[in-house]
Design an enzyme around this catalytic site. Structure first.
Site, PDB file in Angstrom:
ATOM      1  N   GLU A   1      -3.099  -4.363  -3.270  1.00 62.68           N
ATOM      2  CA  GLU A   1      -3.578  -5.175  -4.384  1.00 62.68           C
ATOM      3  C   GLU A   1      -3.530  -4.378  -5.691  1.00 62.68           C
ATOM      4  O   GLU A   1      -3.098  -4.880  -6.734  1.00 62.68           O
ATOM      5  CB  GLU A   1      -5.038  -5.612  -4.146  1.00 62.68           C
TER       6      GLU A   1
ATOM      7  N   ALA B   1      -0.871  12.039   1.912  1.00 60.26           N
ATOM      8  CA  ALA B   1      -1.410  13.034   2.839  1.00 60.26           C
ATOM      9  C   ALA B   1      -2.864  13.361   2.506  1.00 60.26           C
ATOM     10  O   ALA B   1      -3.678  13.611   3.393  1.00 60.26           O
ATOM     11  CB  ALA B   1      -0.560  14.299   2.816  1.00 60.26           C
TER      12      ALA B   1
ATOM     13  N   TYR C   1      -5.705  11.630   1.838  1.00 61.58           N
ATOM     14  CA  TYR C   1      -6.039  10.199   2.000  1.00 61.58           C
ATOM     15  C   TYR C   1      -6.632   9.554   0.744  1.00 61.58           C
ATOM     16  O   TYR C   1      -6.363   8.396   0.436  1.00 61.58           O
ATOM     17  CB  TYR C   1      -7.035  10.053   3.153  1.00 61.58           C
TER      18      TYR C   1
ATOM     19  N   CYS D   1     -10.524  -4.542   0.093  1.00 60.78           N
ATOM     20  CA  CYS D   1     -11.628  -3.571   0.139  1.00 60.78           C
ATOM     21  C   CYS D   1     -12.418  -3.648  -1.176  1.00 60.78           C
ATOM     22  O   CYS D   1     -11.966  -4.244  -2.159  1.00 60.78           O
ATOM     23  CB  CYS D   1     -11.084  -2.162   0.355  1.00 60.78           C
TER      24      CYS D   1
ATOM     25  N   CYS E   1     -10.576  -2.543  -4.357  1.00 56.03           N
ATOM     26  CA  CYS E   1      -9.638  -3.543  -4.883  1.00 56.03           C
ATOM     27  C   CYS E   1     -10.372  -4.704  -5.543  1.00 56.03           C
ATOM     28  O   CYS E   1      -9.920  -5.233  -6.553  1.00 56.03           O
ATOM     29  CB  CYS E   1      -8.717  -4.034  -3.776  1.00 56.03           C
TER      30      CYS E   1
ATOM     31  N   ASN F   1       0.841  -1.203   0.000  1.00 57.75           N
ATOM     32  CA  ASN F   1       0.000   0.000   0.000  1.00 57.75           C
ATOM     33  C   ASN F   1       0.874   1.251   0.000  1.00 57.75           C
ATOM     34  O   ASN F   1       1.958   1.278   0.590  1.00 57.75           O
ATOM     35  CB  ASN F   1      -0.987   0.020   1.172  1.00 57.75           C
ATOM     36  N   VAL F   2       0.386   2.271  -0.684  1.00 57.76           N
ATOM     37  CA  VAL F   2       1.114   3.540  -0.818  1.00 57.76           C
ATOM     38  C   VAL F   2       0.148   4.649  -0.430  1.00 57.76           C
ATOM     39  O   VAL F   2      -0.766   4.985  -1.189  1.00 57.76           O
ATOM     40  CB  VAL F   2       1.631   3.745  -2.261  1.00 57.76           C
ATOM     41  N   GLU F   3       0.337   5.207   0.748  1.00 60.56           N
ATOM     42  CA  GLU F   3      -0.606   6.212   1.241  1.00 60.56           C
ATOM     43  C   GLU F   3      -0.191   7.631   0.843  1.00 60.56           C
ATOM     44  O   GLU F   3       0.897   7.850   0.306  1.00 60.56           O
ATOM     45  CB  GLU F   3      -0.730   6.089   2.760  1.00 60.56           C
TER      46      GLU F   3
HETATM   47 ZN   LIG Z   1      -8.092  -1.987  -1.257  1.00 60.41          ZN
END
Ligand SMILES: [Zn+2]
Ligand SMILES: [Zn+2]
Ligand SMILES: [Zn+2]
Ligand SMILES: [Zn+2]
Lengths: 161, 161, 161, 161
Positions: B70, B61, B63, B102, B105, B57-59
């Site tokens: 995935e 600021a 969101y 989720c 995905c 996962n690549v978050e």
């Molecule tokens: Zn997801």
């Protein structure tokens, strides 16, 4: 465009730039863009070991899940442990003007490389043009996202609650 | 969970499954999750040449620009020319239950692999558990996204306008 | 489709259902869908004061920023202080089958209404059909997002780190 | 910040600006931000009938589905048939600097209002400060998204294929 191509400011060597250009043009062919038919390729340079990692746009029947080429490349790089990208090159099929990253990609790039550079490459760009620079353009991430919303804003907000 | 682990239905060999498990656990360490502190790793198998491609996962600021593991893995695979993924393995730090992809995905996976399978891997999963299967779970994409919204819906709508 | 229309299970009155149907059909006309030409309208019912709030899809040149009708309606409702929506009705221009919410919208709906219901409405639906139910279909959010990824997963992960 | 507050350039009357400020501050209270705890409120002005429409941020357990306040307000407005917004006001809980829209929101705003203006409002802003302007700042959408990626780029690309 505000900035002219000033090669002396580029955060990459001549050889790296040439590789980035070829890489973004090459990965554009993989674009999954059955909805927009708008192909985009991106190639970024990693900071320390100077690797090139590429990405194309990946669309989805639910348009909102589409991932642009720039974000695709960054996700691929982050998944391999990279966090800093001095230069990211982008090319599309728009020939008559320089096509810039969308606002979402600017924000995504700025998360990792607020002081990085974006190299815009026209589709018909040929290597022999390299020194003339008519087919490429450089612009800083800071100039693409002025007064950027930053991770720091989240911290500042919490400190006041 | 509706499905029990039935290895005979898995669209991958024993050896491939073991590799997928190790790969998703390994890439989880690269997760860029400074906002959620929720690490996720994903590893997919490509259809014909049976390569494994990973993503974390690549978050961001902002969101809303966050890319799950995935989707990160799929973008990486599509950028290398792949389009079909019979199995995608996912692991997080949730130990007490199987953590599923989720909805976003699920839709993203279904674009490429509507008849694929998702392999859920618990964080503490050890190789010796493999045959007992207590730390892994298999579920079909079709069961994760029943009555899915599909690319075909877009075509059907246009035909009526 | 697994569920037949069983009006006795609907979490809304006959009169509310009729209003939801009309509202989602009406807001569909506002859809900003210059890229997909795929119009969608959504109308939700608020839990306590039984208001109807609507939304259409809002597309963007950067496809990934597109917001579906369901999410558009929920954002509008949340901005007015609502948090629970027993029923959300959706309609598109797909006439030959029931068009379901995409995975992203299922996740977005489930954030607020995991035990809610989705009412699918075909475009040609006429009020006189109401009692026969051939033009509408009901499905629970739980059935659209089985084994859902939930806010609770985030908490479980943190407790193990 | 490059621009100082020049009220004569504002595409709204004094009275409209005051209403926008109050509206964005008020809707911020509805923010659904259980993950970031970062509350944001936005209020936009519609072009012809000068209505004010508001939105707050709406977060999601799958961070990537989060909708910012600006986009939330625009979705609400578009769903009511509006397409042009000369001014959009934004406020958060960041008191020590002006918090700007993220790149995704800049792109979303530019889809509808490339020549619009963004009014940044600090959280502690009080009406008596209005004439001094220390708590508010104005910036054009064009300055927030220079060299913007536009709907026109999609058309230019198709013309060359
Ligand atoms: Zn997801
Ligand atoms: Zn982009
Ligand atoms: Zn949707
Ligand atoms: Zn934003």
């Amino acid at each position: 465009m505000a900035e002219s191509v000033n090669f002396s400011l580029l955060q990459a060597t001549d050889s790296e730039i040439r590789d980035l250009i070829r890489a973004c043009q090459s990965v554009k062919k993989e674009a999954y863009c059955v909805y927009s038919e708008f192909r985009v390729g991106a190639a970024l340079l990693t900071e320390h070991d100077r690797h090139i990692i590429t990405g194309c746009n990946v669309e989805n029947a639910s348009y909102g899940l589409t991932v642009c080429a720039e974000r695709s490349a960054i996700c691929s790089a982050v998944s391999r442990g990279y966090r800093k990208f001095p230069v990211i090159a982008v090319t599309s099929d728009v020939a008559t003007r320089f096509c810039t990253p969308c606002g979402a990609c600017r924000q995504f790039i700025a998360e990792f490389s607020p002081s990085g550079q974006v190299l815009l490459v026209k589709p018909g760009y040929q290597e022999e043009e390299y020194m003339t620079g008519t087919g490429i353009q450089i612009i800083s991430v800071a100039n693409l996202l002025p007064l950027g919303f930053t991770p720091n804003d989240l911290i500042l907000a919490k400190s006041t609650l």
